[in-house]
Structures are given as structure tokens and as C-alpha cells.
Design an enzyme around this catalytic site. Structure first.
Site, short mmCIF file in Angstrom:
data_model
loop_
_atom_site.label_atom_id
_atom_site.label_comp_id
_atom_site.label_asym_id
_atom_site.label_seq_id
_atom_site.Cartn_x
_atom_site.Cartn_y
_atom_site.Cartn_z
CG ASP A 1 16.19 -5.67 62.39
OD1 ASP A 1 15.18 -6.34 62.13
OD2 ASP A 1 16.43 -4.58 61.85
CE LYS B 1 32.48 -11.03 64.21
NZ LYS B 1 32.52 -12.28 63.45
CE1 TYR C 1 19.65 -1.90 63.84
CE2 TYR C 1 17.30 -1.51 63.64
CZ TYR C 1 18.44 -2.19 63.25
OH TYR C 1 18.36 -3.13 62.27
CG ASP D 1 30.55 -14.92 62.84
OD1 ASP D 1 30.36 -15.04 64.06
OD2 ASP D 1 31.66 -14.67 62.35
#
Ligand code: NAD
Length: 361
Positions: A249, A192, A125, A225
Site C-alpha cells: 500500500d 522486513k 489488513y 526501508d
């Protein structure tokens, strides 16, 4: 003179309706606020050539605290998101989104009480983007090929994902300090790092280091995940989550889903100097002007603001009234009824009136 002056940005789409509901409820709680109204978004852009005039930023800098309705961001073209610009311009690096279930809300889960702390200024972002076919994109592709031997297809668009030690350290500290201040037991860092070793890997490494300064709070990490699956299966195991911008988000919306939908999920963007409170949801343009959507996310953002201003009593009075109206399930909007077309659903302003009635009881 009022005790507090707050910048009020009504936003667009359903923003003005839910903002009006929030203002009425806050005023009913007895707290004395002078609202300094400033507009931002598409209408302002049409008139002034910028969706976020400098005077809006100046007003927030002066008052230190603002509350805003959602603002529409045109997809793919037009101006950059006002929301992102505000967060970056005022260095509101922490986005705090509590996900708390209220008895009577339409959800498969009970007793959810999570707080999502999302980093607000970095990651994908940051707005560093290279358009497909642009000259500089070609140069970047060449540079990457030369430096790494990796080939990126020429018809690619590219977004850059910066994650810094500075940015990570302050957001993780914010999450731990929040946990301490609010009697929370555990912070989970979400990442991640197994795939993105130099961005998410750095986030994890810094989070682990910061955690050592908070031996009284449990620390763990989860791959994003797996985190999503865990939140759906056993959300009660989690307490405060700290995430880089993009995962934050997405997981915030997941959290909103756990407590009964976007209509109930409040939020705050907080920096060291300023704070801007806003619902998690967007401007829901299809419902604009229909007096239909749920004002609770905005009202509960107002409750967060009152606590930030030290108005604990007024905040508690509103929260108790919200609990009562939700538990009764009568004067609630369509999204809180058993089916969305339930004819007994009330409108935005009627739900706010029911909350005000309960405050005044
Ligand atoms: P959205 O959150 O506006 O709406 C998605 C759907 O969620 C709606 O169609 C509606 O069914 C439901 N919903 C949202 N708020 C609700 C409420 N208060 N009560 C009941 N149901 C509600 O998401 P979107 O359609 O992806 O985004 C619309 C616009 O809002 C976009 O331009 C987007 O950029 C912008 N946006 C702004 C903010 C912000 O101002 N902070 C945040 C997210 C999206």
C-alpha cells in the site's frame, strides 16, 4: 448484445466524475461494453444499513469484471472499508499497480516502468483488531504474557498480522507469472524479515522457494526501508516488486509519486476468478463535484481492464491518445501543470474530451 458486461461502481467523492470521464473515453475507443451500474459506500450505507449490498458482489460474480471509482472510508468509526471488503469477499488477492512515466508528466524522473504487486488479503489488513480496553483485548494481553513472558501495556489497541504460506505462495507466483507474460526481467520481494521473523520471514522464505520455479526471471529481495530509499535514488534498477499488504500500500503511493502523482496511477485487484479495476488514489473529498481532479488514473485503470478483456487494440488506442495529451501538456488538470494554481489547467471532463478528440483523429 454487447460483447462484454462489466459492473460499474461510480464510488463517492470525486469517483462519479472520473468514472464518467473513463466511460466516455472507453466508449470512444470503439469497444462494446454494457455497463451494469451498482452503487456502494456511505450514501448506500445511510439508506440500506450496509455500504456494500450483496447485489454488488452478485453483479461482479456474474460479470467477472468490475471497475470502480474510489469509495470513502470513515476514519476510526463507522463501517469497514468497502475496498478491503471487496478484495477479501471476492478473494482478489493480487493488487497490480503499474507505475509508468509518460513524457510531459510533472516528475523528477524519466523512464520509470515499475509494476507493484501487492498482496491484498492478509497482513495487518486482515481486519483482526482488538480495541483498547475491551474485555477480549485484556484476555489477549494475559494470554500473550502467559505464553511469551512479554508484557503489553493495558491501554494498548492491538492489530494482528497474519502472513501464510498459502497467501504468500500465490502472490509470489502471480508476480512471476505476470513477469513472464509481460516480458519482464526481474522480481524483487520486499519485506522486513530481519525484525518480523515469523511473518515477513515466512514471506521471504516462501518467495525464495517459489523463485526456484522461474529460473528465467531474476529474483532478489530488499528490506522495505532500504527499498524506499532505492526507489527514490535509482528506480530504473527495479522491474516487478512483490510485497505484503501494508508495504504494498505504502510503496504504491511512493511509486505514484515517482511518475507524477496519484492522479496518474492506475490499478487492478485480481483473483483467480474475478477482477476489479480501480485507481490507486482515494475519493479526494475536498475536490468532490468541482470538475477538477485528474481522470487519468481511472482512465488508465480502464485501459488495464480492456487488456484483461482481450481488447488490446482499444487499450492501445486510448494509451496513445493519453500519451499525446500528456506530452502536449495543454489540456491537463491542475496537478499536471507547473504549479497547482496554473490558470491554464482544465477540468476533469475537458481533459477527457481532449483524449477523446485524439482517439478520433
Ligand atoms: P486521496 O487519494 O483521496 O487524496 C489525497 C490527495 O491526493 C488529494 O487531496 C489530492 O490532492 C490528490 N489526489 C488524489 N486523487 C487525485 C486526482 N485524481 N487528481 C489530482 N489529485 C489527486 O487520499 P485520502 O485523502 O487519504 O483519502 C480520501 C478517502 O478515500 C478516504 O476515505 C480513504 O479511505 C479513501 N480511499 C479509497 C480508496 C479506494 O477506493 N480504493 C483508496 C484510497 C483511499
Amino acid at each position: 448484445m454487447s460483447k462484454h458486461t462489466v459492473t460499474l461502481i461510480p464510488g463517492d467523492g470525486v469517483g462519479p466524475e472520473i468514472t464518467e470521464a473513463m466511460v466516455k473515453v472507453i466508449e470512444a475507443s470503439g469497444v462494446d461494453i454494457n455497463w451494469e451500474i451498482e452503487n456502494a459506500g456511505e450514501e448506500v450505507y445511510k439508506k440500506e444499513g450496509t455500504p456494500l449490498p450483496e447485489r454488488v458482489i452478485e453483479s461482479i460474480k456474474k460479470n467477472k469484471v468490475a471497475i470502480k471509482g474510489p469509495v470513502t472510508t470513515p476514519v476510526g468509526t463507522g463501517f469497514r472499508s468497502v475496498n478491503v471488503a471487496l478484495r477479501q469477499g471476492l478473494d482478489l488477492y493480487a493488487c497490480v499497480r503499474p507505475c509508468k512515466s509518460y513524457k510531459g508528466a510533472r516528475t523528477k524522473y524519466e523512464n520509470i516502468d515499475l509494476v507493484i504487486v501487492r498482496e491484498n488479503t492478509e497482513d495487518l489488513y486482515a481486519g483482526i483488531e482488538f480495541q483498547k480496553g475491551a474485555e477480549e483485548t485484556g484476555r489477549l494481553i494475559e494470554f500473550i504474557e502467559k505464553e511469551t513472558g512479554r508484557h503489553i501495556r493495558e491501554d494498548s489497541g492491538i492489530s494482528i498480522k497474519p502472513i501464510s504460506v498459502y497467501g504468500t505462495e500465490r502472490i509470489v507466483r502471480f508476480a512471476f507469472d505476470y513477469a513472464r507474460r509481460n516480458g519482464r526481467k526481474k522480481v524483487t520481494a520486499v519485506h522486513k524479515a530481519n525484525i518480523m521473523k515469523y511473518s515477513d520471514g515466512l514471506f521471504l522464505e516462501v518467495a525464495r522457494t517459489v523463485a526456484q520455479d522461474y529460473p528465467d526471471i531474476e529474483f532478489e529481495d530488499k528490506i522495505v526501508d532500504n527499498m524506499c530509499m532505492q526507489l527514490v535514488q535509482k528506480p530504473e534498477l527495479y522491474d516487478v516488486l512483490v510485497l505484503p499488504n501494508l508495504y504494498g500500500d505504502i510503496v504504491s503511493d511512493l511509486g505514484a509519486g515517482l511518475i507524477g502523482g496519484l492522479g496518474l496511477a492506475p490499478g487492478a485487484n485480481i483473483g483467480d476468478e474475478y477482477a476489479v479495476f480501480e485507481a490507486t488514489h482515494g475519493s479526494a473529498p475536498k475536490y468532490r463535484g468541482l470538475n477538477k481532479v485528474n481522470p487519468l488514473a481511472m482512465i488508465l485503470s480502464g485501459v488495464m481492464m480492456l487488456r484483461y478483456l482481450g481488447e488490446e487494440g482499444a487499450a492501445n488506442r486510448i494509451e496513445e491518445a493519453v500519451k499525446e495529451v500528456v506530452a502536449e501538456g495543454r489540456y491537463v488538470t491542475y496537478d499536471m501543470k507547473p504549479t497547482p494554481d496554473d490558470p491554464t489547467a482544465v477540468g476533469t471532463s475537458e481533459m477527457a474530451e481532449a483524449i477523446i478528440k485524439s482517439i478520433n483523429k
